[in-house]
Structures are given as structure tokens and as C-alpha cells.
Design a protein around this motif. Structure first.
Motif, PDB file in Angstrom:
ATOM      1  N   PHE A 144       2.052 -10.317  -5.611  1.00 47.57           N
ATOM      2  CA  PHE A 144       2.011 -10.152  -4.157  1.00 47.57           C
ATOM      3  C   PHE A 144       1.765  -8.688  -3.820  1.00 47.57           C
ATOM      4  CE2 PHE A 144       6.076  -8.087  -3.277  1.00 47.57           C
ATOM      5  CZ  PHE A 144       6.790  -8.346  -4.426  1.00 47.57           C
ATOM      6  N   ALA A 145       1.161  -8.477  -2.650  1.00 51.11           N
ATOM      7  CA  ALA A 145       0.912  -7.110  -2.199  1.00 51.11           C
ATOM      8  C   ALA A 145       2.159  -6.612  -1.496  1.00 51.11           C
ATOM      9  CB  ALA A 145      -0.274  -7.094  -1.232  1.00 51.11           C
ATOM     10  N   SER A 146       2.724  -5.492  -1.960  1.00 45.32           N
ATOM     11  CA  SER A 146       3.933  -4.986  -1.312  1.00 45.32           C
ATOM     12  C   SER A 146       3.535  -3.991  -0.237  1.00 45.32           C
ATOM     13  CB  SER A 146       4.862  -4.334  -2.336  1.00 45.32           C
ATOM     14  OG  SER A 146       4.473  -3.024  -2.602  1.00 45.32           O
ATOM     15  N   ASN A 147       4.213  -4.085   0.908  1.00 41.46           N
ATOM     16  CA  ASN A 147       3.929  -3.130   1.971  1.00 41.46           C
ATOM     17  C   ASN A 147       5.094  -2.166   2.190  1.00 41.46           C
ATOM     18  OD1 ASN A 147       5.721  -4.855   3.350  1.00 41.46           O
ATOM     19  ND2 ASN A 147       3.992  -6.154   3.957  1.00 41.46           N
ATOM     20  N   LYS A 148       6.085  -2.254   1.296  1.00 46.83           N
ATOM     21  CA  LYS A 148       7.219  -1.329   1.391  1.00 46.83           C
ATOM     22  C   LYS A 148       7.816  -1.171   0.004  1.00 46.83           C
ATOM     23  CE  LYS A 148      10.441  -2.693   4.229  1.00 46.83           C
ATOM     24  NZ  LYS A 148      10.980  -2.869   5.576  1.00 46.83           N
ATOM     25  N   GLU A 149       8.228   0.035  -0.338  1.00 51.86           N
ATOM     26  CA  GLU A 149       8.840   0.269  -1.645  1.00 51.86           C
ATOM     27  C   GLU A 149      10.057   1.160  -1.458  1.00 51.86           C
ATOM     28  OE1 GLU A 149       6.053   0.771  -4.945  1.00 51.86           O
ATOM     29  OE2 GLU A 149       7.418   2.327  -5.703  1.00 51.86           O
ATOM     30  N   ILE A 150      11.193   0.682  -2.004  1.00 59.64           N
ATOM     31  CA  ILE A 150      12.450   1.433  -1.866  1.00 59.64           C
ATOM     32  C   ILE A 150      12.924   1.798  -3.264  1.00 59.64           C
ATOM     33  CG2 ILE A 150      14.850   1.322  -1.050  1.00 59.64           C
ATOM     34  CD1 ILE A 150      13.802  -1.087   0.759  1.00 59.64           C
ATOM     35  N   LYS A 151      13.353   3.039  -3.435  1.00 54.04           N
ATOM     36  CA  LYS A 151      13.887   3.490  -4.718  1.00 54.04           C
ATOM     37  C   LYS A 151      15.346   3.858  -4.491  1.00 54.04           C
ATOM     38  CE  LYS A 151      12.691   6.807  -8.371  1.00 54.04           C
ATOM     39  NZ  LYS A 151      11.756   7.921  -8.660  1.00 54.04           N
ATOM     40  N   GLU A 191      17.046   6.755  -2.269  1.00 53.18           N
ATOM     41  CA  GLU A 191      16.360   7.942  -2.767  1.00 53.18           C
ATOM     42  C   GLU A 191      15.015   8.133  -2.057  1.00 53.18           C
ATOM     43  OE1 GLU A 191      15.595   8.979  -7.285  1.00 53.18           O
ATOM     44  OE2 GLU A 191      17.663   8.436  -6.753  1.00 53.18           O
ATOM     45  N   SER A 192      14.295   7.034  -1.893  1.00 55.77           N
ATOM     46  CA  SER A 192      13.026   7.126  -1.163  1.00 55.77           C
ATOM     47  C   SER A 192      12.645   5.777  -0.577  1.00 55.77           C
ATOM     48  CB  SER A 192      11.910   7.617  -2.090  1.00 55.77           C
ATOM     49  OG  SER A 192      11.597   6.597  -3.023  1.00 55.77           O
ATOM     50  N   ILE A 193      11.930   5.823   0.531  1.00 54.28           N
ATOM     51  CA  ILE A 193      11.358   4.624   1.141  1.00 54.28           C
ATOM     52  C   ILE A 193       9.905   4.956   1.459  1.00 54.28           C
ATOM     53  CG2 ILE A 193      11.430   2.984   3.067  1.00 54.28           C
ATOM     54  CD1 ILE A 193      14.312   3.589   3.489  1.00 54.28           C
ATOM     55  N   ARG A 244      10.437  -3.877  -4.019  1.00 55.14           N
ATOM     56  CA  ARG A 244       9.136  -3.993  -3.363  1.00 55.14           C
ATOM     57  C   ARG A 244       9.176  -5.186  -2.427  1.00 55.14           C
ATOM     58  NH1 ARG A 244       7.772  -2.773  -8.611  1.00 55.14           N
ATOM     59  NH2 ARG A 244       6.920  -0.668  -8.846  1.00 55.14           N
ATOM     60  N   ILE A 245       8.667  -5.002  -1.217  1.00 57.61           N
ATOM     61  CA  ILE A 245       8.724  -6.078  -0.236  1.00 57.61           C
ATOM     62  C   ILE A 245       7.325  -6.381   0.274  1.00 57.61           C
ATOM     63  CG2 ILE A 245       9.641  -6.751   2.031  1.00 57.61           C
ATOM     64  CD1 ILE A 245      12.067  -4.886   1.232  1.00 57.61           C
ATOM     65  N   GLY A 246       6.966  -7.666   0.208  1.00 58.09           N
ATOM     66  CA  GLY A 246       5.680  -8.114   0.738  1.00 58.09           C
ATOM     67  C   GLY A 246       5.909  -9.033   1.922  1.00 58.09           C
ATOM     68  N   ASP A 247       4.908  -9.835   2.253  1.00 58.65           N
ATOM     69  CA  ASP A 247       5.055 -10.730   3.400  1.00 58.65           C
ATOM     70  C   ASP A 247       5.928 -11.936   3.072  1.00 58.65           C
ATOM     71  OD1 ASP A 247       3.555  -9.132   5.010  1.00 58.65           O
ATOM     72  OD2 ASP A 247       1.653 -10.143   4.541  1.00 58.65           O
ATOM     73  N   ASN A 278      12.932  -7.645 -14.283  1.00 56.38           N
ATOM     74  CA  ASN A 278      12.157  -7.786 -13.063  1.00 56.38           C
ATOM     75  C   ASN A 278      12.531  -9.120 -12.443  1.00 56.38           C
ATOM     76  OD1 ASN A 278       9.898  -8.855 -11.401  1.00 56.38           O
ATOM     77  ND2 ASN A 278       9.044  -6.841 -11.821  1.00 56.38           N
ATOM     78  N   LEU A 279      12.970  -9.097 -11.192  1.00 63.87           N
ATOM     79  CA  LEU A 279      13.290 -10.337 -10.483  1.00 63.87           C
ATOM     80  C   LEU A 279      12.385 -10.435  -9.267  1.00 63.87           C
ATOM     81  CD1 LEU A 279      16.733 -11.865  -9.672  1.00 63.87           C
ATOM     82  CD2 LEU A 279      15.069 -11.537  -7.834  1.00 63.87           C
ATOM     83  N   THR A 280      11.657 -11.540  -9.163  1.00 66.41           N
ATOM     84  CA  THR A 280      10.796 -11.770  -8.007  1.00 66.41           C
ATOM     85  C   THR A 280      11.370 -12.957  -7.240  1.00 66.41           C
ATOM     86  OG1 THR A 280       8.928 -11.073  -9.335  1.00 66.41           O
ATOM     87  CG2 THR A 280       8.428 -12.148  -7.259  1.00 66.41           C
ATOM     88  N   SER A 281      11.434 -12.824  -5.936  1.00 66.20           N
ATOM     89  CA  SER A 281      12.057 -13.867  -5.121  1.00 66.20           C
ATOM     90  C   SER A 281      11.191 -14.187  -3.918  1.00 66.20           C
ATOM     91  CB  SER A 281      13.429 -13.381  -4.633  1.00 66.20           C
ATOM     92  OG  SER A 281      13.934 -14.232  -3.622  1.00 66.20           O
TER      93      SER A 281
END
Lengths: 366, 366
Positions: free
Chosen positions: A121-128, A184-186, A216-219, A230-233
Motif C-alpha cells: 500500500f502507498a503510505s501517506n504518513k510515516e511516524i518514527k 521522534e518524527s512525523i 506507516r499509514i495509507g488509505d 513487520n505487522l500490516t493491518s
């Protein structure tokens, strides 16, 4: 396909991925763990079609390939192995010949072609964020997620982000728990998504160690990745209610209460209750909090503790379970309870960034 | 009625007597614990009409009397008390006012007149034995008691005595466990009785410490008494089958096997089985024992271990659970398996006085 792995590494990785496999999976292949061996690595993967967990360990790969093996049976076997090295030799019928020490096993597998493909999936947000921090955040709020599937959006945790801060919210309509923190970062746009409780529970279980977690967050999907898994939900679709409107903007009274003592006394006094709809009465007077409960079947109970309260006396009633839940995960010595009256929402604060809002019970006059 | 007791003593004694109280007792009063306070002592008692457990602790008795109090609620309360001293003040309506520290409780009790009266019986046999010894005896055999209530006599443990020795026997018709021991003393006539499994389980749980256990046996009741508790039980009526006839009088082969290694390999190899009627095959050859199992659903497994075997090769099949059960409680390093052939009963010996007899499974040819 032929490879060897260290027994302890294999056991640990099976324990990571297999917990999402139910006792009666929808399809036989969902009861199996996917093995993919290549380039000195064995990748293990399990899924229930909603959540997918994968992890990788070092392997001596003699013949590359992939297969699936019954997960629970394999886990039961490996947990009883005593030698250090486990060898897998899988034939074209997906029969896995497994050797460990003098033990020889043959488990009937299924083709990896039948195993659901990985989710891209395409992620449009990434949080560390530090793993430990996110684990603490989840623990602070996840007990308040609704288990009533008739309001599907409430059966997950709301994750919202702004420029520098992330907020997790859970509510079942009777109480709300919120934890805010600056990770840490968004990167990416502001916005929100709803993560199913099952995924939240699995992520909480899997988080360990000092390394970072990347969310990582997508639609329609999100993923949680560390160096270990790695967990994808799937995400829950729908609009989360506007929870901000239930949080009072001001409070007339604030009281500081020792957290663990309050929990102990709630749990003691509520023993006299006979059902889960019952309530416990908190009576505040000068520097004193009394707890009372009663039921016609069992009897009555009361106890008291010293608190810093300097307002008019007041009474307010709560479901004791809802009152106790946040105290069980609170690590601070003292909580702050913020009240207006006996009818309006009450707020509880303990550690930084945490807020709990609970509706009092409008009890019938005793 | 008014008395005070030490909180820890009260908690410990409640834990002793309350475990026989089911979640849905036949009568409300059977969900209560009987309190009798007099002469510096509080006696506590619980019963399910088949088993009755009582114990006593020191008490400061201000007003003598007796009452009954809801057992589980009281236990839940006392386990949460923090102060050292608990005071009970019971009124004529059997309301028990309980105070501990700042906590005040009122539990609705029932009259002690409604509580079943204690059982008095004439004992015709008395056995004196170290508590630890009897506990070990019970552990060695009680897993073999039948849980099939259609053969009621097999749902208890047979206790037989001769002049100087006591034997406990349990069987479910497919395997038999027997433990013999000379207790410190036996007085009264030889004979046998059948003790229900529930009483056996409770006695095993209650036994602790160095003091002696006195077992008294009458026609319809038996009792177990130490300085810490008294348990009185109904006996199971009926004739226990003549178990001696299933024990072969001679064996052609004897093999010594490391006990814990055998258990580990049985549990590992039997993981490939898919149901409880399945079997594990033991193949003996010169100084080697191979274990094999298979099922069409899961696959096959085998392992081997070194043993001292010097006879013709032979194969014999067992239910793996029945084979593993005695090994789980065996404290000896080595067991002796005694066999004739693949069809007749096989005996297992480990510690002194212990005998286990198990029927092989006549498997359909693989």
C-alpha cells in the motif's frame, strides 16, 4: 527447499507470528505459517486476512524456496526440541521433513501459492517512535476500546497526528482514554485513522527492545515495522465520533489522590456489589475521600483515604471497573481527578499527555 | 457474636475451607462458611454435603456465638485487606459487620442453624502417616481415577490395609496405578474403602508441613485430620473390581529407561497425532527404544533413546497420555518397563511400592 536454522531463533519467531492464528482458521492455509528461505534468511509469515505478521531469522539455505507448515503443530514440536539446530527439507508435495537431534518429523504442508499474498500500500504518513514509548501509549488507552461490534468505529484505536504530535484515543461511549505524545518524527499530512483492536493487541505484544518503530499509514492499511517484525493491518473504515466535545473545557474542583491506594480501595469496596451495572459512590469532604458500595444480595462496604480536597463536599458515582481500569496501568504516584458536579463528565489525569474522561452514574436515590 | 482475628490467619484458613464451595451451591447456606467463635478460637467450616472441611485459628472472642458468611465474597474481601487485625460483630439478623483498618463492611449472612450439622461416625480403622508421605502416595496414583460416572466405584481411590501396609489404587479400566507403603501405624481391622476423587484432591491440596496425618475410616465415612485441618468425606459405596487379576504375575522382558527423557520424547513425538484415541509405537531393539507416531492429518514423527534392552526386538503401542501420566509424577531417574508381548498388560515401576499397569493398543496394521 532445504535449510537449517537455530532452534531458539525459530521458536521465538514462530511465537511472534503464530498468535494471530485462531483455533479454527477460515481456510486451512491460514492455519499454516509461510516459510520463505533465500539468501541466508528464513522469512516467516502468518495472517488472518486482517492482520499479517512477518519476521525473518538467519538460515543456512541449501535449496531456496517457499512452503507453508501447520503453525500450531510446528510450534508445539519446536518448543519440545532440545538440540540447537533444526533442518527442514521440503519436497514437491509440501511435505516438510524436519530433523532436530535424533528426532525426525514429517509435517504435511500446503503450497505457498495458496497463501494470501502480502499487502502493498502507498503510505501517506510515516511516524518514527521509540518502541517502548508506543507500547506505553497503547497500554494507557487500549482497555477503553469498545467490544460492541454494532459500533464498528469504536472497536479500534483512533490515531491522529498533527505537525509534531500523535494522539491515540479509545472509547466505548461510557469512558474515553486519550494519550498524546511527540514522536521522534512525523512526515506526511495531518489526519486520522482507526486501527482494529486485534492489531493494537498484537503490536503491543510484539514491541520490545530499544530500536525504533516505524508506523506507516495509507488509505486502507497501516503497518508497524521494527528490526524484529513487520505487522500490516487493515484500517477500520468510517468516521470516529467527535470525542473532543465530551471533554469538559473547565472544572470547578481538582483533587489529588494516591493512585495505587485508590485502586486498592475501589477493588476492595466493590466486592460487595453483585453485578456489573452496580456503582461505587465517591464522597469528597475536606481532605477526605470516602468510597461506599452496597447491594441487596451481599451487603455494604465503605472505606476512606486522605486526599487534598478543599471544596464543598460532593458525591459522585461510577462504575467501579471503569474507574479502576486507568489506575491499573497508571505508573504515577498520584492522579488528579477534575470534577464539576455529580452529573457531568469527570476527568482523570496521571502521566503526561494522558487524559481519561468518565461519565458518572446517575444513581437512583439510595 | 464478636471476635477479632489476625488477617493473614483468616485468609489462610478461608483458602483452606472455601475451595470445595462451587460457584452454584445446591443451597444458599452451602455458599457460606460457618464461623464458630468460642474459648479463644474461631472454627471455620465449609461443606458441599459430600466433603466437609474445618479448621481453627486463634481469636480474641468478646461475645461467643456462631453464624455463616458468604464464603467467596468474604475471601475476595479479606484477600484485599491490608491491616493486620479483622473484627467481626454479628447481629441477631446474621449481618456481619467487618472492620479492617479504615474499611467497614456489612455482609449478609445466614443462620448457623441452617448449616448442615457435622458428621459423627464410628471409625473401625485408624492410620497414622507423615503428611508428606500420604501426599506423595496420592500424587502417584490419583491421575488414574476414572472420570466416567457410569462406573461409580472407579471414580474414587481404593484404600486397602493389611497388618502393616496401606495400598492406594486408582484405575479407569485402561490403566491402573497402585502405591503401597507402610505407614507409621495402623490400628483396626483389615479391609478396604473407596474415597471420592474430590476428597482426594482436597486432601492432597491441604497436606503440608511435618506433622502427622490421622486417617479414620468408618462404614460410610472417612476423615483426614492434621493439626491444621479436618476433612470428613462420604465413602463411595459398592465393590471395587478385583484389580489384582489384571496385573501379570511374570514378565519375559524388563527394560530400564531414563524417566524424564522418555517423557520428553513421548510428548514430542505425539504432537503429530490429531486425536486422543491415537497411539504411539514403542519399538525395542538392542539397547535402543524408538518412538513413532503418525496421523493422516498432521504427518509422522519418530525419535529414539538409549535403553538397557537385551531381548528380541518387539513393538508395542500405547495411548501416549496414559504412558506419560505416571512419568509426570515420577521422581526416580529411571523407570523399569516390564513386558511380555505386544498384547498383554505392561507394567511400569519407578519409586518403591509403585506399580502402573497399562493395556497396549491393538493397532490396525500400519
Amino acid at each position: 527447499m532445504k535449510f537449517s536454522v537455530n532452534k531458539d531463533s525459530l521458536l521465538k519467531s514462530l511465537q511472534k507470528v503464530c498468535s494471530i492464528i485462531g483455533t479454527r482458521p477460515l481456510l486451512p492455509v491460514l492455519g499454516n505459517v509461510l516459510f520463505d528461505a533465500r539468501a541466508g534468511k528464513l522469512t516467516l509469515c502468518a495472517t488472518d486476512l486482517e492482520v499479517r505478521i512477518s519476521t525473518a531469522i538467519e538460515a543456512e539455505v541449501e535449496v531456496e524456496g517457499s512452503t507453508t507448515v501447520p503453525a500450531r503443530k510446528l510450534l508445539a514440536l519446536v518448543s519440545r526440541f532440545v538440540a540447537d539446530k533444526v533442518t527442514f527439507d521440503v519436497d514437491e508435495n509440501f511435505h516438510a521433513k524436519i530433523r532436530c537431534g535424533t528426532g525426525k518429523f514429517n509435517l504435511l504442508g500446503l503450497s505457498s501459492a495458496d497463501f494470501p499474498a502480502g499487502i502493498e500500500f502507498a503510505s501517506n504518513k510515516e511516524i518514527k517512535i521509540a518502541q517502548e514509548d508506543f507500547k506505553t501509549m497503547l497500554g494507557a488507552i487500549s482497555y477503553a476500546v469498545s467490544i460492541d461490534s454494532s459500533k464498528i468505529v469504536l472497536t479500534g484505536v483512533l490515531l491522529t497526528t498533527s505537525a509534531s504530535s500523535m494522539t491515540l484515543v479509545a472509547t466505548d461511549g461510557k469512558r474515553l482514554a486519550l494519550q498524546e505524545k511527540s514522536p521522534e518524527s512525523i512526515t506526511g499530512s495531518d489526519g486520522e485513522c482507526i486501527i482494529p483492536l486485534k492489531s493494537v493487541t498484537e503490536v503491543k505484544r510484539l514491541l520490545e527492545g530499544d530500536s525504533k518503530l516505524i508506523i506507516r499509514i495509507g488509505d486502507k492499511f497501516c503497518s508497524f515495522e521494527t528490526e524484529n517484525f513487520n505487522l500490516t493491518s487493515k484500517l477500520i473504515e468510517g468516521n470516529y465520533p467527535n470525542y473532543r466535545q465530551v471533554i469538559p473545557t473547565s472544572f470547578q474542583r481538582v483533587v489529588e489522590i494516591p493512585a495505587s491506594l485508590l485502586l486498592a480501595k475501589i477493588e476492595m469496596v466493590s466486592q460487595v456489589l453483585s453485578n456489573s451495572t452496580a456503582y461505587i459512590i465517591l464522597s469528597f469532604s475536606e481532605n477526605k475521600l470516602s468510597l461506599q458500595a452496597s447491594s441487596s444480595e451481599v451487603g455494604e462496604g465503605e472505606d476512606e483515604l486522605e486526599v487534598s480536597y478543599a471544596f464543598d463536599p460532593m458525591e459522585v458515582s461510577f462504575n467501579p471497573v471503569y474507574l479502576a481500569d486507568p489506575l491499573k496501568v497508571c505508573t504515577a504516584d498520584t492522579i488528579r481527578l477534575k470534577l464539576n458536579d455529580s452529573f457531568n463528565p469527570v476527568a482523570m489525569e496521571c502521566s503526561e499527555g494522558f487524559l481519561y474522561v468518565i461519565m458518572p452514574i446517575r444513581k437512583t436515590q439510595a
